[in-house]
Design a protein around this motif. Structure first.
Motif, mmCIF file in Angstrom:
data_model
loop_
_atom_site.group_PDB
_atom_site.id
_atom_site.type_symbol
_atom_site.label_atom_id
_atom_site.label_comp_id
_atom_site.label_asym_id
_atom_site.label_seq_id
_atom_site.Cartn_x
_atom_site.Cartn_y
_atom_site.Cartn_z
ATOM 1 N N ASP A 157 0.861 -1.179 0.000
ATOM 2 C CA ASP A 157 0.000 0.000 0.000
ATOM 3 C C ASP A 157 0.907 1.243 0.000
ATOM 4 O OD1 ASP A 157 -1.559 2.196 0.722
ATOM 5 O OD2 ASP A 157 -2.847 1.029 2.064
ATOM 6 N N ARG B 44 0.461 4.176 0.648
ATOM 7 C CA ARG B 44 0.297 5.072 1.812
ATOM 8 C C ARG B 44 1.105 4.558 3.000
ATOM 9 N NH1 ARG B 44 -5.874 4.613 2.754
ATOM 10 N NH2 ARG B 44 -5.165 2.476 2.567
ATOM 11 N N VAL B 45 1.137 3.243 3.141
ATOM 12 C CA VAL B 45 1.915 2.665 4.257
ATOM 13 C C VAL B 45 3.409 2.809 3.960
ATOM 14 C CG1 VAL B 45 2.295 0.628 5.697
ATOM 15 C CG2 VAL B 45 0.032 1.049 4.730
ATOM 16 N N LYS C 43 4.812 5.094 2.172
ATOM 17 C CA LYS C 43 5.163 6.502 2.393
ATOM 18 C C LYS C 43 5.317 6.787 3.893
ATOM 19 C CE LYS C 43 3.605 11.210 1.600
ATOM 20 N NZ LYS C 43 2.489 12.086 1.275
ATOM 21 N N SER C 44 4.392 6.248 4.683
ATOM 22 C CA SER C 44 4.437 6.483 6.127
ATOM 23 C C SER C 44 5.717 5.918 6.734
ATOM 24 C CB SER C 44 3.227 5.835 6.810
ATOM 25 O OG SER C 44 2.029 6.365 6.289
ATOM 26 N N GLN D 85 8.687 7.985 5.854
ATOM 27 C CA GLN D 85 8.745 9.237 6.621
ATOM 28 C C GLN D 85 9.363 9.035 8.006
ATOM 29 O OE1 GLN D 85 4.520 10.111 5.708
ATOM 30 N NE2 GLN D 85 5.167 12.213 5.355
ATOM 31 N N LEU D 86 9.323 7.799 8.470
ATOM 32 C CA LEU D 86 9.846 7.522 9.815
ATOM 33 C C LEU D 86 11.179 6.787 9.801
ATOM 34 C CD1 LEU D 86 6.538 6.430 11.503
ATOM 35 C CD2 LEU D 86 7.969 8.331 12.230
ATOM 36 N N GLY E 146 7.810 4.760 16.412
ATOM 37 C CA GLY E 146 7.001 5.254 15.302
ATOM 38 C C GLY E 146 6.477 4.149 14.415
ATOM 39 N N GLU F 24 3.566 2.055 15.579
ATOM 40 C CA GLU F 24 2.285 2.752 15.424
ATOM 41 C C GLU F 24 1.756 2.552 13.997
ATOM 42 O OE1 GLU F 24 1.123 4.439 18.124
ATOM 43 O OE2 GLU F 24 -0.716 4.977 17.068
ATOM 44 N N ILE F 25 2.640 2.683 13.015
ATOM 45 C CA ILE F 25 2.217 2.552 11.607
ATOM 46 C C ILE F 25 1.757 1.123 11.310
ATOM 47 C CG2 ILE F 25 2.995 2.691 9.178
ATOM 48 C CD1 ILE F 25 2.905 5.448 10.564
ATOM 49 N N GLU G 111 0.877 -1.128 13.484
ATOM 50 C CA GLU G 111 0.006 -1.623 14.561
ATOM 51 C C GLU G 111 0.594 -2.898 15.167
ATOM 52 O OE1 GLU G 111 -4.044 -1.659 13.127
ATOM 53 O OE2 GLU G 111 -3.785 0.343 12.263
#
Lengths: 103, 178
Positions: free
Chosen positions: B55, B57-58, B60-61, B64-65, B130, B133-134, B136
């Protein structure tokens, strides 16, 4: 120095100097102090960013949180400082999820 | 699709840091996971898990971390260790040996990726707060490896090969040149 000789405040120049100085200083200061410089850099962002950017609620809140906690947690103990950094990271991760459409 | 001999794959493998946007097909992902699963774990304990992330979006997340994840791949395979199970089943040393087992599965992925014409590399993330959290991810799991996977971008020549001096080999005892 006379008033006439004083230069105008230049927060971006000061910030850049702080970054360059910290990059060099990190090699001498050790990891915890170096980490503190980075968090300090985060907390100083409102000094250099335009109001339109720093009025972003998350950035406003996180930089204030970083500013409030940086010295207290650092001076309290290593554990408290690590916990403080993890909390910052957790808040960023939650915000990233929100911004990337994952929540 | 190329089918390399093991030693060809060993010789050809290079870290890839630039990827095309071409997605990796599910059947190819299954092959990579098969390769990963063929790596050993201490006492065959079931503590190694893989998280396949496609995904954007995942991805990218996570990027970012994860400051060391410089590339923008279409796929991530994340190797995580369930430290609770690892320590319960194999003892306290498992906290360290799990890294070895994760590395072994990661290397299998890199070699299989090479065999399949894909690029990949190892990245690690030093801080869990971090990424947990992304993904889970429960707190007793540790992210050992984040492996970006994808087809190398056109023109990517591969990372600089480590010099021979990076690997020292001795015979019978330290210092005795092999």
């Amino acid at each position: 120095m006379s008033k006439e000789g004083e230069s105008k405040p230049d927060p971006i120049f000061d910030y850049a100097t702080f970054l360059a100085n910290s990059a060099r200083g990190s090699l001498e200061e050790g990891v915890f102090s170096s980490s503190l410089r980075l968090i300090d850099a985060l907390s100083r962002l409102p000094q250099i960013l335009p109001e339109s950017i720093i009025s972003d609620p998350f950035l406003k809140e996180i930089t204030e949180f970083a500013n409030r906690g940086k010295t207290t947690s650092f001076l309290e103990s290593r554990e408290a400082y690590i916990k403080f950094l993890d909390e910052i990271l957790k808040r960023f991760a939650q915000e990233i999820k929100k911004r990337n459409g994952l929540t | 699709m190329s089918q390399l001999e093991t030693f060809d794959a060993l010789a050809k493998r290079r870290a890839c840091r630039e990827y095309s946007r071409e997605p990796v097909k599910p059947e190819i992902i299954e092959k990579l996971l098969y390769a990963a699963s063929r790596a050993p774990t201490a006492c065959n304990a079931p503590y190694r898990h893989f998280i396949v992330v496609d995904d954007p979006r995942v991805i990218k997340s996570i990027r970012q971390l994860s400051p060391s994840l410089l590339a923008d791949p279409p796929l991530l395979i994340i190797v995580v260790a369930d430290l609770k199970v690892a320590v319960q089943d194999t003892g306290p040393l498992a906290e360290f040996s799990a890294y070895v087992d994760s590395g072994a599965s990661g290397q299998n992925i890199l070699l299989a990726a090479t065999d399949l014409g894909l690029g990949a590399q190892f990245t690690m993330i030093p801080v869990m707060a971090g990424i947990r959290e992304i993904l889970e991810l429960p707190s007793h799991f540790r992210v050992d490896l984040i492996i970006p996977v994808g087809y190398p971008k056109q023109g990517w020549k591969g990372s600089i090969r480590a010099p021979k001096s990076a690997n020292k080999v001795y015979h019978n005892r330290y210092g005795e040149i092999h």
